[in-house]
Design a protein around this motif. Structure first.
Motif, PDB file in Angstrom:
ATOM      1  N   HIS A 197       0.946  -1.728   0.250  1.00 35.97           N
ATOM      2  CA  HIS A 197       0.255   0.031  -0.148  1.00 35.97           C
ATOM      3  C   HIS A 197       0.610   1.596   0.420  1.00 35.97           C
ATOM      4  CE1 HIS A 197      -3.843  -2.495  -0.012  1.00 35.97           C
ATOM      5  NE2 HIS A 197      -2.960  -2.833   2.173  1.00 35.97           N
ATOM      6  N   ASP A 199       2.524   3.174  -2.130  1.00 30.79           N
ATOM      7  CA  ASP A 199       2.211   3.746  -3.656  1.00 30.79           C
ATOM      8  C   ASP A 199       0.825   4.251  -3.707  1.00 30.79           C
ATOM      9  OD1 ASP A 199       4.504   3.636  -5.187  1.00 30.79           O
ATOM     10  OD2 ASP A 199       3.382   1.860  -7.066  1.00 30.79           O
ATOM     11  N   THR A 200       0.120   4.268  -2.863  1.00 28.61           N
ATOM     12  CA  THR A 200      -1.489   4.410  -1.826  1.00 28.61           C
ATOM     13  C   THR A 200      -1.126   5.472  -0.908  1.00 28.61           C
ATOM     14  OG1 THR A 200      -2.898   2.582  -2.303  1.00 28.61           O
ATOM     15  CG2 THR A 200      -3.689   3.948  -1.213  1.00 28.61           C
TER      16      THR A 200
END
Length: 201
Positions: A197, A199-200
């Motif tokens: 996660h 990049d999110t």
């Protein structure tokens, strides 16, 4: 404002820890020729993060006089304002916090990150950072939490004591082999699970 300042300090404290010589996973940007320590020329002190920690204490300190201003004589005397309490803490706290937020943004924007060092630090633990994944996998295969915990902890402690890699010890454990195949065990030691996660975020 005190809570926001504390959140800033939490980030700054983490950066200070990660910049320690024995950790060295991130560090504040260090300009060529910049002095890090007046006594030790090799040091790169996280001066901006240290400054943020100090400012957070200052802003938190203003919370006490603010709370002292809650109880007023006859519901409305002037001890809270004309005594200069709010006249001092309101501008001082907001200015200090504004400066802190701007400084933290600058630190984060220029932060130097060492992923290879992060991986090396993870590997020094012999793979025990994956113990939770193994525990959950064994529970998922029908083993009781108590039994799974005992097996995982036994092997993790052996790895911690330098008796082998955590994954190799688990692979040689007959109780683990009954529940997890070699392929399933290998999949539990994939770092991608922990950074999926990023990049999110």
């Amino acid at each position: 404002l005190a809570v926001i300042a504390s959140s800033i300090e939490r980030v700054a404290t983490e950066i200070r820890h990660l910049q320690r010589t024995e950790v060295r996973e991130v560090e504040e940007y260090f300009a060529p020729g910049q002095k890090g320590s007046s006594a030790m020329p090799h040091k790169r002190n996280p001066v901006l993060s240290e400054n943020l920690a100090g400012l957070a204490r200052l802003v938190r300190g203003y919370a006490v006089p603010a709370l002292e201003n809650v109880a007023l004589w006859h519901e409305r005397d002037i001890s809270h304002s004309h005594s200069a309490v709010e006249r001092v803490i309101a501008p001082d706290a907001t200015i200090a916090l504004d400066f802190s937020l701007a400084r933290l943004a600058e630190v984060i924007a220029k932060l130097v990150v060492y992923p290879e060092r992060m991986r090396a630090n993870l590997e020094t633990a012999g793979g025990i950072v994956f113990s939770q994944q193994v525990l959950l996998a064994l529970i998922g295969k029908g083993m009781s939490r108590e039994a799974a915990y005992k097996i995982v902890q036994r092997n993790a402690m052996a790895a911690w004591d330098g008796k082998g890699g955590f994954r190799d010890l688990l692979a040689a454990d007959k109780e683990v082999a009954k529940k997890l195949s070699a392929k399933e065990l290998a999949a539990l030691f994939d770092l991608k699970h922990h950074v999926k996660h990023v990049d999110t975020i």
